[in-house]
Design a protein around this motif. Structure first.
Motif, mmCIF file in Angstrom:
data_model
loop_
_atom_site.group_PDB
_atom_site.id
_atom_site.type_symbol
_atom_site.label_atom_id
_atom_site.label_comp_id
_atom_site.label_asym_id
_atom_site.label_seq_id
_atom_site.Cartn_x
_atom_site.Cartn_y
_atom_site.Cartn_z
ATOM 1 N N LEU A 57 0.815 -1.221 0.000
ATOM 2 C CA LEU A 57 0.000 0.000 0.000
ATOM 3 C C LEU A 57 0.846 1.268 0.000
ATOM 4 O O LEU A 57 0.380 2.340 -0.416
ATOM 5 N N GLY A 58 2.085 1.181 0.498
ATOM 6 C CA GLY A 58 2.934 2.372 0.547
ATOM 7 C C GLY A 58 2.369 3.447 1.458
ATOM 8 O O GLY A 58 2.476 4.642 1.164
ATOM 9 N N MET A 59 1.787 3.018 2.574
ATOM 10 C CA MET A 59 1.190 3.957 3.530
ATOM 11 C C MET A 59 1.910 3.860 4.872
ATOM 12 O O MET A 59 2.241 2.754 5.317
ATOM 13 N N PRO A 60 2.157 5.006 5.530
ATOM 14 C CA PRO A 60 2.707 4.943 6.886
ATOM 15 C C PRO A 60 1.738 4.183 7.778
ATOM 16 O O PRO A 60 0.538 4.115 7.491
ATOM 17 N N ALA A 61 2.254 3.611 8.865
ATOM 18 C CA ALA A 61 1.405 2.752 9.687
ATOM 19 C C ALA A 61 1.788 2.833 11.151
ATOM 20 O O ALA A 61 2.931 3.145 11.504
ATOM 21 N N ILE A 62 0.814 2.535 11.998
ATOM 22 C CA ILE A 62 1.065 2.385 13.427
ATOM 23 C C ILE A 62 0.457 1.067 13.869
ATOM 24 O O ILE A 62 -0.673 0.737 13.496
ATOM 25 N N ILE A 63 1.225 0.288 14.610
ATOM 26 C CA ILE A 63 0.786 -1.010 15.118
ATOM 27 C C ILE A 63 0.617 -0.871 16.628
ATOM 28 O O ILE A 63 1.590 -0.591 17.334
ATOM 29 N N ILE A 64 -0.595 -1.039 17.120
ATOM 30 C CA ILE A 64 -0.877 -0.841 18.546
ATOM 31 C C ILE A 64 -0.944 -2.200 19.239
ATOM 32 O O ILE A 64 -1.736 -3.065 18.861
ATOM 33 N N GLU A 65 -0.080 -2.367 20.244
ATOM 34 C CA GLU A 65 0.013 -3.612 21.004
ATOM 35 C C GLU A 65 -0.548 -3.411 22.410
ATOM 36 O O GLU A 65 -0.593 -2.288 22.920
ATOM 37 N N VAL A 133 9.236 14.763 8.990
ATOM 38 C CA VAL A 133 10.139 14.931 7.848
ATOM 39 C C VAL A 133 10.012 13.855 6.773
ATOM 40 O O VAL A 133 10.580 13.999 5.689
ATOM 41 N N ARG A 134 9.288 12.762 7.055
ATOM 42 C CA ARG A 134 9.191 11.701 6.043
ATOM 43 C C ARG A 134 7.856 10.977 6.167
ATOM 44 O O ARG A 134 7.146 11.101 7.168
ATOM 45 N N ASN A 135 7.517 10.201 5.149
ATOM 46 C CA ASN A 135 6.237 9.479 5.186
ATOM 47 C C ASN A 135 6.409 7.960 5.194
ATOM 48 O O ASN A 135 5.421 7.233 5.286
ATOM 49 N N ASP A 136 7.640 7.465 5.102
ATOM 50 C CA ASP A 136 7.872 6.013 5.152
ATOM 51 C C ASP A 136 8.104 5.598 6.607
ATOM 52 O O ASP A 136 9.149 5.065 6.980
ATOM 53 N N VAL A 137 7.087 5.821 7.435
ATOM 54 C CA VAL A 137 7.208 5.613 8.872
ATOM 55 C C VAL A 137 6.303 4.467 9.327
ATOM 56 O O VAL A 137 5.140 4.383 8.941
ATOM 57 N N ILE A 138 6.858 3.595 10.152
ATOM 58 C CA ILE A 138 6.095 2.522 10.792
ATOM 59 C C ILE A 138 6.347 2.635 12.286
ATOM 60 O O ILE A 138 7.498 2.631 12.729
ATOM 61 N N ILE A 139 5.280 2.738 13.069
ATOM 62 C CA ILE A 139 5.420 2.908 14.512
ATOM 63 C C ILE A 139 4.882 1.685 15.242
ATOM 64 O O ILE A 139 3.759 1.250 15.000
#
Length: 663
Positions: A57-65, A133-139
């Motif tokens: 998808l090429g979308m930034p994402a956040i994974i909540i644990e 500063v960027r959009n290729d972020v995974i949290i």
């Protein structure tokens, strides 16, 4: 910013149900589906599926644990998957946290006590900076992601951009740094500080670990900008330009800052008058002393203890308005993965109410202004507004997730071929006699057993009964402290015990491959511990051993049992058919025991490290130095993201402090 480029590195390609799951989830997002469920069994590679969905998808994402341990595992795993992208970590930065509270029945005020983990704090700053500063972020985050983190507008506005040959005076540069939350520290150079030596300013950004920025001035002009090693001062790289992001998340530009202080004073006056009018003089004077002290600190130093309680004033929010969270820092559409959603969603729903309940007494009895309520987590309905592209991930999704989901994608097949254990239902009338025979048989094969009871007393008595029969047994329940719990689990794996008896053996870390029998006593006693999801989760503890089986002792088939057994049999059938089709022969998982426990060495009697001893064996005179040693070890574990080990030491420190108070 547009579509992000994610480069996924892995020696494996999607297999089993993964390719189909990836395709369906990606298609669902592209079709505009708001809620999807990834129903994936343990060991099916759910994290690899999530990684592939992000890549496609090429979308930034956040994974909540649901906790730090799982968040840490996902963070390390995704760092390996995406080494060239910004994989970030956002969890509560406290190693130890005693929240501020007031008990009116005892007139007891408990001050906030916390030990901040510097590494986690750095990673939180790294997260917000990356999103800017960027959009290729995974949290990788915990449920604390819905808590207040300060205004992204102010955070971005106080960014400092420095360029080679830029015209700026030394005084102006220092003023900007202080306004951005940096502290001048010429002796101890650490994160969020700067030091001045002649015409040189060294800045240690809040988000950096190995590099600092050196700005060399010539008059009112920047002569050079260098990246340096903060310890040795060795120049690593020369720069033409650098951006320094704030050293604190709770800051505001100067004009906003003055407005905030004025707003706090107005609220104090209003609340003071309310107390006096209600004849609550003690509360009024208490509040006045506290807030005036905080205002003095803010006016002189720009900071006070508990500054986050005034965040609404600094953010410019109105009473009751949602706080700013990490979700406000995303600049484009983003994906939300809610892992172990059957646990995580209830946590997210409960956070606001729990926070409000604790603060109620603080506000009502004059320890805090009412604006402290607005330093809070999001209400669930407020969090839902950010849910544009959500994928719930669980082996046993909750009712709400299944109800709102526009698509449920199953990932049942494990590429490894491991099959869920068969389930037998036997009468509960003779359950003790029968389970003893099963444990003996399991022991004869060299494996271990889990027995699930309904009460603590039953667990203790059954464990004692096993021991009387010569079967090495131990019980495990909530009154067993964390360190002892880990020792017991280690001893089970190494064969010190043959069987473990407990009420709820669903805790993390209990995927023990040596366990070949899981027996649930009184399985027909409907309730939380015998629900459909609980039965499936408990049975999953035996899903690492190809010789394992699950026995449910019940005199009647409850709705929960019926549904759980049907679902487990369905999953078994799917895996068995896949194995036959692809010629896969499953094998029992082999897991290193040493990675599972904290080792103890009690044989060095000449140079004793008391921190390794049980609390009852530590001499009173050695307790203070033992606490210091444990705190040091706790911080080392937390920095290495080994939160379970850090938590064990934290619990031991608490017990030692209680003992000290009694001496």
């Amino acid at each position: 910013m547009g579509r992000a480029e994610f480069e996924l590195y892995s020696p494996f390609s999607p297999a089993g149900d993964q390719p189909k799951a990836i395709e369906k989830l990606v298609e669902g997002v592209r079709k505009g589906m708001r809620f999807q469920v990834l129903l994936g069994v343990t060991g099916s590679g759910k994290s690899f599926t999530m990684a592939n969905v992000i890549k496609e998808l090429g979308m930034p994402a956040i994974i909540i644990e649901p906790n730090k341990t799982l968040a840490g595992q996902i963070y390390m795993e995704f760092k390996a998957f995406f080494p060239k992208n910004a994989v970030e970590f956002l969890v509560s930065y406290y190693d130890y946290y005693q929240p501020e509270s007031y008990l009116p029945e005892y007139d007891l005020y408990i001050e906030k006590e916390a030990i901040i983990n510097e590494e986690i704090d750095r990673l939180r700053h790294s997260t917000t900076r990356s999103l800017m500063v960027r959009n290729d972020v995974i949290i990788s985050a915990t449920v604390s992601a819905i808590y207040n983190i300060g205004s992204p507008k102010h955070y971005g506005a106080l960014k400092i951009t420095l360029r080679h040959k830029q015209k700026i005076s030394m005084f102006e540069l220092m003023r900007k740094l202080v306004a951005a939350g940096y502290i001048r520290q010429d002796i101890e150079f650490k994160r969020s500080t700067f030091r001045v030596r002649g015409d040189t300013v060294d800045i240690f950004p809040a988000y950096e670990e190995n590099y600092a920025v050196r700005v060399e001035m010539f008059g009112d002009e920047i002569e050079s900008i260098k990246l340096i090693d903060p310890l040795s001062g060795v120049v690593v790289e020369k720069l033409k330009e650098v951006e320094i992001f704030p050293g604190s998340h709770y800051i505001a530009p100067q004009d906003e800052y003055k407005r905030a202080l004025s707003s706090i004073k107005e609220e104090l006056k209003k609340r003071y008058d309310e107390f006096i009018k209600s004849n609550k003089v003690q509360e009024a004077e208490r509040l006045k002393r506290r807030v005036e002290h905080d205002l003095e600190m803010l006016e002189n130093f720009g900071y006070c203890k508990g500054i986050e309680n005034y965040s609404r004033h600094f953010d410019g929010r109105t009473p009751g308005e949602p706080p700013f969270t990490i979700f406000d820092y995303f600049q484009d559409d983003f994906l939300i993965f809610i892992d172990e959603s059957h646990i995580t969603i209830p946590q997210l729903r409960a956070m606001y109410k729990g926070d409000y309940t604790r603060k109620f007494n603080l506000v009502e009895y004059g320890w805090r202004l009412p604006s402290a309520y607005d330093n809070r987590p999001l209400k669930f309905e407020e969090f839902e507004k950010f849910m544009k592209h959500v994928i719930f991930v669980s082996a046993t999704p909750g009712d709400w997730e299944l109800e709102v989901a526009e698509q449920v994608v199953e990932q049942i097949v494990r590429p490894t071929g491991i099959v869920d254990p068969p389930v037998e239902i036997r009468p509960a009338k003779e359950q003790i006699k029968d389970v003893v025979n099963e444990v003996v048989e399991t022991k004869s094969k060299g494996w271990r057993s889990f027995i699930i009871t309904l009460t603590k007393r039953q667990a203790e008595e059954l464990s004692e009964y096993f021991n009387q029969l010569g079967i090495k047994s131990m019980y495990l329940h909530s009154e067993i402290d964390t360190v002892e719990r880990m020792d017991i689990l280690r001893d089970l794996r190494t064969g010190v015990y043959d069987v473990l008896v407990g009420i709820n053996l669903l805790r993390e870390g209990l995927d023990i491959p040596e366990v070949a029998l899981v027996a649930i006593l009184d399985a027909d006693n409907e309730g939380f511990l015998r629900s459909e999801r609980s039965i499936i989760q408990i049975a999953g503890r035996a899903a690492r051993n190809i010789e394992s089986k699950v026995i449910l002792y019940a005199d009647r088939i409850t709705k929960s049992i019926k549904k759980a057994v049907e679902e487990m049999e369905r999953r078994r059938k799917i895996q068995i058919e896949y194995n036959a089709k692809h010629g896969i022969t499953p094998k029992t998982i082999i897991k290193d025991i040493r990675s599972f426990i904290l080792s103890k060495d009690k044989e060095d009697w000449y140079n004793l490290d008391w921190s390794d001893f049980p609390i009852t064996e530590i001499p009173p005179s050695k307790i203070p130095e033992t606490i210091k040693e444990l705190e040091k070890k706790m911080k080392e574990y937390a920095k290495a993201l080994e939160f379970e080990k850090a938590a064990q030491l934290r619990d031991k420190i608490r017990e030692l402090r209680k003992i000290m108070l009694q001496l």
